[in-house]
Design an enzyme around this catalytic site. Structure first.
Site: not given
Ligand code: NAD
Ligand code: UDP
Length: 310
Positions: A145, A102, A35, A175
């Protein structure tokens, strides 16, 4: 410092990368451009303190050189994007967060998760405080989501408890600013491009639902403050100035000097009725609050969009 930014080619990630490079850090952006876009970072071409790795972070990645900080922002974020990419969204929240943790554990690096106000779902507590657990429909259109981010938060806490990884969790509220994809379906790029193209502004429902909009430079300040001065508990970051979507459409239309009509379209399922952050924690812990007014932020975004549309 050597800083990893997952999702650094996206809207917020690219502004954060600008900021970190300007401070003299070395930045490693990991992004698969699902995206986002390389163009969002083209201003840094030739800067050898920026490395861009094209990679899907839901697959393991090994970084040999020391890492000091990880800003983990990779995830589709607009409702249209994540509903088109539900499995990728769940995977990046779960497997992608696991892979970033990780790296954090291996390098003893501090890691910040970009979580979201969506963890509060369609909130029954207003304004939203971090201690509120939320009202989320796991099987609704936003479930992929919301639950990905809720899982990601739980995984961060598990790594803190099991492996003493130094974590930060920020919950970002709506935002906006330059570099949003004009067709990503979110309300700011939608209304701005409609107004500039002389098309009607599409109000979902009657426009009485509310949101609170934060300009991106304010948010980036808050993200860095949370990383450097925050604690290990979630922190809301957003602008508490709440506005109805109808008032918001009228404001954009006025600032764009347009007279296009507002048209009502069906309200999407599970669209939160009200959203406004309680930012007491960010104010007291970080000494942070937004300073850009809605008008000022929208003017800057309109200037950018005029160029982008040409
Ligand atoms: P964006 O879509 O512009 O940026 C997301 C970036 O992540 C893109 O560059 C995309 O290519 C990348 N990405 C996605 N999946 C990936 C994967 N598997 N591997 C590697 N890269 C991947 O969105 P944004 O608005 O900049 O949002 C950034 C982060 O902030 C997201 O985590 C989002 O959930 C969170 N957030 C944003 C808002 C907002 O209002 N913009 C609000 C709440 C939370
Ligand atoms: N919205 C709208 N018209 C549009 C796009 C969005 O009225 O063309 C509304 C949407 O229904 C929601 C609000 O604007 O109530 C914010 O939507 P957005 O997709 O930006 O993000 P959300 O806060 O819902 O995740």
């Amino acid at each position: 410092m050597r800083i990893v930014v997952s999702g650094g080619a996206g809207f917020i990630g690219s502004h954060l990368t600008d900021r970190l490079l300007a401070e003299g850090h070395r930045v490693v952006v990991i992004d698969n451009f699902i995206t986002g876009s390389r163009n969002n970072l083209s201003q840094h071409e030739g800067n050898d303190r920026l490395v861009i790795i094209e990679h899907d972070i839901s697959k393991p990645i090994y970084l040999a050189e020391k890492v000091d900080r990880i800003y983990h922002l990779a995830s589709p974020a607009s409702p249209i994007d994540y509903q088109k990419l539900p499995i990728q969204t769940l995977k990046v929240g779960a497997l992608g967060t696991h892979n970033m943790l990780g790296i954090a554990r291996h390098h003893k690096a501090r890691i910040l998760l970009a979580s979201t106000s969506e963890v509060y779902g369609d909130p029954e507590v207003h304004p939203q405080v971090e201690s509120y657990w939320g009202n989320v429909n796991p099987v609704g259109p936003r479930g992929c989501y919301d639950e990905a981010k809720r899982f990601a938060e739980a995984l961060m806490v598990a790594y803190r408890n099991a492996h003493a990884v130094d974590i930060r969790i920020i919950r970002i509220f709506n935002t906006y600013g330059p570099r949003m994809r004009l067709n990503d379906g979110r309300v700011v790029p939608a209304f701005i491009s409609q107004a500039l193209r002389g098309e009607p502004l599409t109000l979902f429902g009657d426009g009485s639902q509310t949101r609170s909009f934060c300009y991106v430079s304010d948010l980036v300040e808050g993200i860095v403050a949370a990383m450097e001065r925050g604690d290990q508990n979630p922190i809301n970051l957003g602008n508490p100035a709440e506005i109805t979507i109808r008032q918001f459409a009228e404001t954009i239309r006025r600032l764009a000097g347009s007279t296009v009509p507002l048209v009502e379209r069906p309200l999407p399922q599970d669209d939160p009725r009200r959203r406004r952050p309680d930012i007491t924690r960010a104010r007291t812990l970080l000494g942070w609050e937004p300073t850009t007014s809605l008008e000022e932020g929208l003017r800057k975004t309109l200037e950018w969009a005029k160029e982008a549309i040409r």
